[in-house]
Structures are given as C-alpha cells and as structure tokens.
Scaffold this motif. Structure first.
Motif, PDB file in Angstrom:
ATOM      1  N   LYS A   1       0.819  -1.215   0.000  1.00 17.96           N
ATOM      2  CA  LYS A   1       0.000   0.000   0.000  1.00 17.96           C
ATOM      3  C   LYS A   1       0.851   1.263   0.000  1.00 17.96           C
ATOM      4  CE  LYS A   1      -4.110   1.909   2.106  1.00 17.96           C
ATOM      5  NZ  LYS A   1      -5.147   1.736   3.105  1.00 17.96           N
ATOM      6  N   GLU A   2       1.932   1.246   0.750  1.00 18.79           N
ATOM      7  CA  GLU A   2       2.783   2.437   0.822  1.00 18.79           C
ATOM      8  C   GLU A   2       3.535   2.710  -0.486  1.00 18.79           C
ATOM      9  OE1 GLU A   2       4.871  -1.019   2.892  1.00 18.79           O
ATOM     10  OE2 GLU A   2       2.938  -0.075   3.100  1.00 18.79           O
ATOM     11  N   GLU A   3       3.578   1.742  -1.391  1.00 15.95           N
ATOM     12  CA  GLU A   3       4.221   1.924  -2.692  1.00 15.95           C
ATOM     13  C   GLU A   3       3.248   2.459  -3.747  1.00 15.95           C
ATOM     14  OE1 GLU A   3       5.753  -1.956  -3.572  1.00 15.95           O
ATOM     15  OE2 GLU A   3       7.358  -1.793  -2.111  1.00 15.95           O
ATOM     16  N   MET A   4       1.981   2.530  -3.403  1.00  9.52           N
ATOM     17  CA  MET A   4       0.963   3.003  -4.338  1.00  9.52           C
ATOM     18  C   MET A   4       0.953   4.524  -4.395  1.00  9.52           C
ATOM     19  SD  MET A   4      -0.708   0.659  -5.748  1.00  9.52           S
ATOM     20  CE  MET A   4      -1.291  -0.977  -5.702  1.00  9.52           C
ATOM     21  N   PRO A   5       0.570   5.077  -5.546  1.00 12.87           N
ATOM     22  CA  PRO A   5       0.424   6.533  -5.639  1.00 12.87           C
ATOM     23  C   PRO A   5      -0.667   7.018  -4.677  1.00 12.87           C
ATOM     24  CG  PRO A   5       0.315   5.507  -7.817  1.00 12.87           C
ATOM     25  CD  PRO A   5       0.286   4.407  -6.804  1.00 12.87           C
ATOM     26  N   LEU A   6      -0.569   8.264  -4.261  1.00 16.55           N
ATOM     27  CA  LEU A   6      -1.597   8.834  -3.388  1.00 16.55           C
ATOM     28  C   LEU A   6      -2.920   8.990  -4.121  1.00 16.55           C
ATOM     29  CD1 LEU A   6       0.464  11.536  -1.449  1.00 16.55           C
ATOM     30  CD2 LEU A   6      -0.296   9.286  -0.655  1.00 16.55           C
ATOM     31  N   CYS A   7      -2.859   9.303  -5.404  1.00 15.21           N
ATOM     32  CA  CYS A   7      -4.065   9.497  -6.211  1.00 15.21           C
ATOM     33  C   CYS A   7      -4.657   8.140  -6.591  1.00 15.21           C
ATOM     34  CB  CYS A   7      -3.707  10.293  -7.474  1.00 15.21           C
ATOM     35  SG  CYS A   7      -5.056  10.390  -8.668  1.00 15.21           S
ATOM     36  N   ASP A   8      -5.955   7.959  -6.336  1.00 15.03           N
ATOM     37  CA  ASP A   8      -6.612   6.683  -6.640  1.00 15.03           C
ATOM     38  C   ASP A   8      -6.663   6.387  -8.135  1.00 15.03           C
ATOM     39  OD1 ASP A   8      -6.972   6.291  -3.924  1.00 15.03           O
ATOM     40  OD2 ASP A   8      -8.950   7.228  -3.927  1.00 15.03           O
ATOM     41  N   VAL A   9      -6.828   7.424  -8.955  1.00 18.21           N
ATOM     42  CA  VAL A   9      -6.829   7.221 -10.405  1.00 18.21           C
ATOM     43  C   VAL A   9      -5.448   6.749 -10.851  1.00 18.21           C
ATOM     44  CG1 VAL A   9      -7.077   8.351 -12.652  1.00 18.21           C
ATOM     45  CG2 VAL A   9      -8.698   8.864 -10.815  1.00 18.21           C
ATOM     46  N   ALA A  10      -4.407   7.340 -10.300  1.00 20.55           N
ATOM     47  CA  ALA A  10      -3.040   6.929 -10.631  1.00 20.55           C
ATOM     48  C   ALA A  10      -2.781   5.490 -10.213  1.00 20.55           C
ATOM     49  CB  ALA A  10      -2.034   7.877  -9.987  1.00 20.55           C
ATOM     50  N   THR A  11      -3.374   5.066  -9.107  1.00 17.85           N
ATOM     51  CA  THR A  11      -3.241   3.673  -8.669  1.00 17.85           C
ATOM     52  C   THR A  11      -3.827   2.731  -9.709  1.00 17.85           C
ATOM     53  OG1 THR A  11      -3.297   4.271  -6.339  1.00 17.85           O
ATOM     54  CG2 THR A  11      -3.899   2.001  -6.876  1.00 17.85           C
TER      55      THR A  11
ATOM     56  N   VAL B   1      -4.362   3.335 -12.892  1.00 12.94           N
ATOM     57  CA  VAL B   1      -3.537   3.400 -14.101  1.00 12.94           C
ATOM     58  C   VAL B   1      -2.262   2.580 -13.915  1.00 12.94           C
ATOM     59  CG1 VAL B   1      -2.167   4.953 -15.555  1.00 12.94           C
ATOM     60  CG2 VAL B   1      -4.494   5.581 -14.892  1.00 12.94           C
ATOM     61  N   GLN B   2      -1.671   2.646 -12.741  1.00 10.27           N
ATOM     62  CA  GLN B   2      -0.461   1.864 -12.478  1.00 10.27           C
ATOM     63  C   GLN B   2      -0.733   0.367 -12.610  1.00 10.27           C
ATOM     64  OE1 GLN B   2       1.958   2.937  -9.049  1.00 10.27           O
ATOM     65  NE2 GLN B   2       2.293   0.787  -8.604  1.00 10.27           N
ATOM     66  N   LEU B   3      -1.890  -0.074 -12.138  1.00 17.92           N
ATOM     67  CA  LEU B   3      -2.204  -1.503 -12.149  1.00 17.92           C
ATOM     68  C   LEU B   3      -2.603  -2.017 -13.525  1.00 17.92           C
ATOM     69  CD1 LEU B   3      -4.146  -1.776  -8.799  1.00 17.92           C
ATOM     70  CD2 LEU B   3      -1.897  -2.720  -9.313  1.00 17.92           C
ATOM     71  N   ILE B   4      -3.368  -1.255 -14.274  1.00 22.55           N
ATOM     72  CA  ILE B   4      -3.889  -1.766 -15.553  1.00 22.55           C
ATOM     73  C   ILE B   4      -3.744  -0.759 -16.682  1.00 22.55           C
ATOM     74  CG2 ILE B   4      -5.505  -3.434 -14.562  1.00 22.55           C
ATOM     75  CD1 ILE B   4      -6.832  -0.204 -15.911  1.00 22.55           C
ATOM     76  N   GLY B   5      -2.852   0.195 -16.525  1.00 28.44           N
ATOM     77  CA  GLY B   5      -2.741   1.290 -17.477  1.00 28.44           C
ATOM     78  C   GLY B   5      -2.255   0.920 -18.859  1.00 28.44           C
ATOM     79  N   SER B   6      -1.605  -0.211 -19.009  1.00 26.77           N
ATOM     80  CA  SER B   6      -1.147  -0.560 -20.350  1.00 26.77           C
ATOM     81  C   SER B   6      -2.309  -1.100 -21.169  1.00 26.77           C
ATOM     82  CB  SER B   6      -0.031  -1.595 -20.295  1.00 26.77           C
ATOM     83  OG  SER B   6      -0.541  -2.896 -20.147  1.00 26.77           O
ATOM     84  N   LYS B   7      -2.244  -0.856 -22.438  1.00 30.24           N
ATOM     85  CA  LYS B   7      -3.265  -1.368 -23.361  1.00 30.24           C
ATOM     86  C   LYS B   7      -3.419  -2.876 -23.194  1.00 30.24           C
ATOM     87  CE  LYS B   7      -2.712  -2.419 -28.181  1.00 30.24           C
ATOM     88  NZ  LYS B   7      -2.220  -1.958 -29.481  1.00 30.24           N
ATOM     89  N   TRP B   8      -2.311  -3.569 -23.059  1.00 30.96           N
ATOM     90  CA  TRP B   8      -2.363  -5.033 -23.022  1.00 30.96           C
ATOM     91  C   TRP B   8      -3.012  -5.555 -21.757  1.00 30.96           C
ATOM     92  CZ3 TRP B   8      -2.235  -6.358 -27.653  1.00 30.96           C
ATOM     93  CH2 TRP B   8      -1.354  -5.798 -28.579  1.00 30.96           C
ATOM     94  N   LYS B   9      -2.726  -4.963 -20.612  1.00 35.96           N
ATOM     95  CA  LYS B   9      -3.324  -5.448 -19.367  1.00 35.96           C
ATOM     96  C   LYS B   9      -4.842  -5.295 -19.400  1.00 35.96           C
ATOM     97  CE  LYS B   9       0.587  -4.777 -16.272  1.00 35.96           C
ATOM     98  NZ  LYS B   9       1.042  -4.055 -15.057  1.00 35.96           N
ATOM     99  N   THR B  10      -5.315  -4.178 -19.896  1.00 37.16           N
ATOM    100  CA  THR B  10      -6.757  -3.959 -19.991  1.00 37.16           C
ATOM    101  C   THR B  10      -7.391  -4.988 -20.916  1.00 37.16           C
ATOM    102  OG1 THR B  10      -6.388  -1.604 -19.627  1.00 37.16           O
ATOM    103  CG2 THR B  10      -8.533  -2.236 -20.495  1.00 37.16           C
ATOM    104  N   LEU B  11      -6.740  -5.280 -22.032  1.00 44.65           N
ATOM    105  CA  LEU B  11      -7.290  -6.261 -22.975  1.00 44.65           C
ATOM    106  C   LEU B  11      -7.190  -7.684 -22.441  1.00 44.65           C
ATOM    107  CD1 LEU B  11      -6.070  -4.717 -26.343  1.00 44.65           C
ATOM    108  CD2 LEU B  11      -8.344  -4.585 -25.298  1.00 44.65           C
ATOM    109  N   ILE B  12      -6.183  -7.970 -21.640  1.00 42.95           N
ATOM    110  CA  ILE B  12      -6.093  -9.292 -20.999  1.00 42.95           C
ATOM    111  C   ILE B  12      -7.278  -9.469 -20.054  1.00 42.95           C
ATOM    112  CG2 ILE B  12      -4.795 -10.661 -19.318  1.00 42.95           C
ATOM    113  CD1 ILE B  12      -2.212  -9.476 -20.664  1.00 42.95           C
ATOM    114  N   ILE B  13      -7.574  -8.441 -19.257  1.00 41.03           N
ATOM    115  CA  ILE B  13      -8.732  -8.518 -18.362  1.00 41.03           C
ATOM    116  C   ILE B  13      -9.999  -8.714 -19.182  1.00 41.03           C
ATOM    117  CG2 ILE B  13     -10.179  -7.204 -16.750  1.00 41.03           C
ATOM    118  CD1 ILE B  13      -7.573  -5.988 -15.631  1.00 41.03           C
ATOM    119  N   ARG B  14     -10.142  -7.958 -20.268  1.00 38.70           N
ATOM    120  CA  ARG B  14     -11.311  -8.106 -21.146  1.00 38.70           C
ATOM    121  C   ARG B  14     -11.456  -9.564 -21.603  1.00 38.70           C
ATOM    122  NH1 ARG B  14     -10.319  -6.570 -27.064  1.00 38.70           N
ATOM    123  NH2 ARG B  14      -9.224  -8.534 -26.775  1.00 38.70           N
TER     124      ARG B  14
END
Length: 108
Positions: A4-14, A16-29
């Motif tokens: 948790k302490e390594e996560m950005p303070l901004c929830d949107v940034a969190t 984006v950090q987790l699934i921000g790449s095009k490929w990660k989003t499409l893998i989830i899809r």
C-alpha cells in the motif's frame, strides 16, 4: 502484491499503475469470459509479443488481479483466470466499452 505504501496517493493513478497498459486492460477483457491458456490470449491479442504477454501476466499475478492455474499434466496445461479482486474490475471494463461505443457514435 504491491504494498500500500508503494501506491500513488491518487486513486486514479493507482488504477492506471495496475492496468494502465493497453495489453493489461485487454487481458482482463479476455479473461472476463473465463480462464484462458497462454496461446488463446496470444491469438486474441493481435500484435502482442510473447515477452510482453508473459510480463503483463506476471505483473497482474503479482498485483493479485490474475492467477495462474497449473494442472500438473504432461504435456503442460496452464490457464490464467481473474481472481476475485480482478473480477471487481469488470464494471470498469464495461464502462470503457460503453464510452468507446458512445465516442464512436459522436464522431460519426
């Protein structure tokens, strides 16, 4: 999992950090419909290299969004599926789909 302490303070940034790449989003899809083998994901994700697919899956496993299921068979049989935490991302994917459809309608 990321601490948790390594996560950005901004929830949107969190997010984006987790699934921000095009490929990660499409893998989830692709995993929304159920477990997939590596070869199924590679076929579905036109243009992804094996290296990027492997790195993305490993990152998502570390983040607790995807799990790797090894059936301990010969020949090897491994599948990837969303974890319970990963499944909570489904409304976000649906909202992205709806917005993409709306955008295409707006630009004609």
């Amino acid at each position: 999992m990321i601490k948790k302490e390594e996560m950005p303070l901004c929830d949107v940034a969190t997010t984006v950090q987790l699934i921000g790449s095009k490929w990660k989003t499409l893998i989830i899809r692709d995993l929304i419909t159920g477990p997939k083998r590596n070869s199924e994901l590679k076929r579905s994700l036109s243009g992804i290299s094996q290296k990027v697919l492997t790195e993305s899956l490993n990152s998502m496993i570390r983040d607790g969004l995807v799990e790797r299921v090894d059936f301990q068979k010969v020949p090897p049989h491994v599948e990837y599926q969303l974890t319970a935490l990963g499944e909570t991302f489904l409304p976000v994917i649906e909202a992205m789909r709806q917005w993409g459809q709306f955008y295409k309608e707006q630009i004609g």
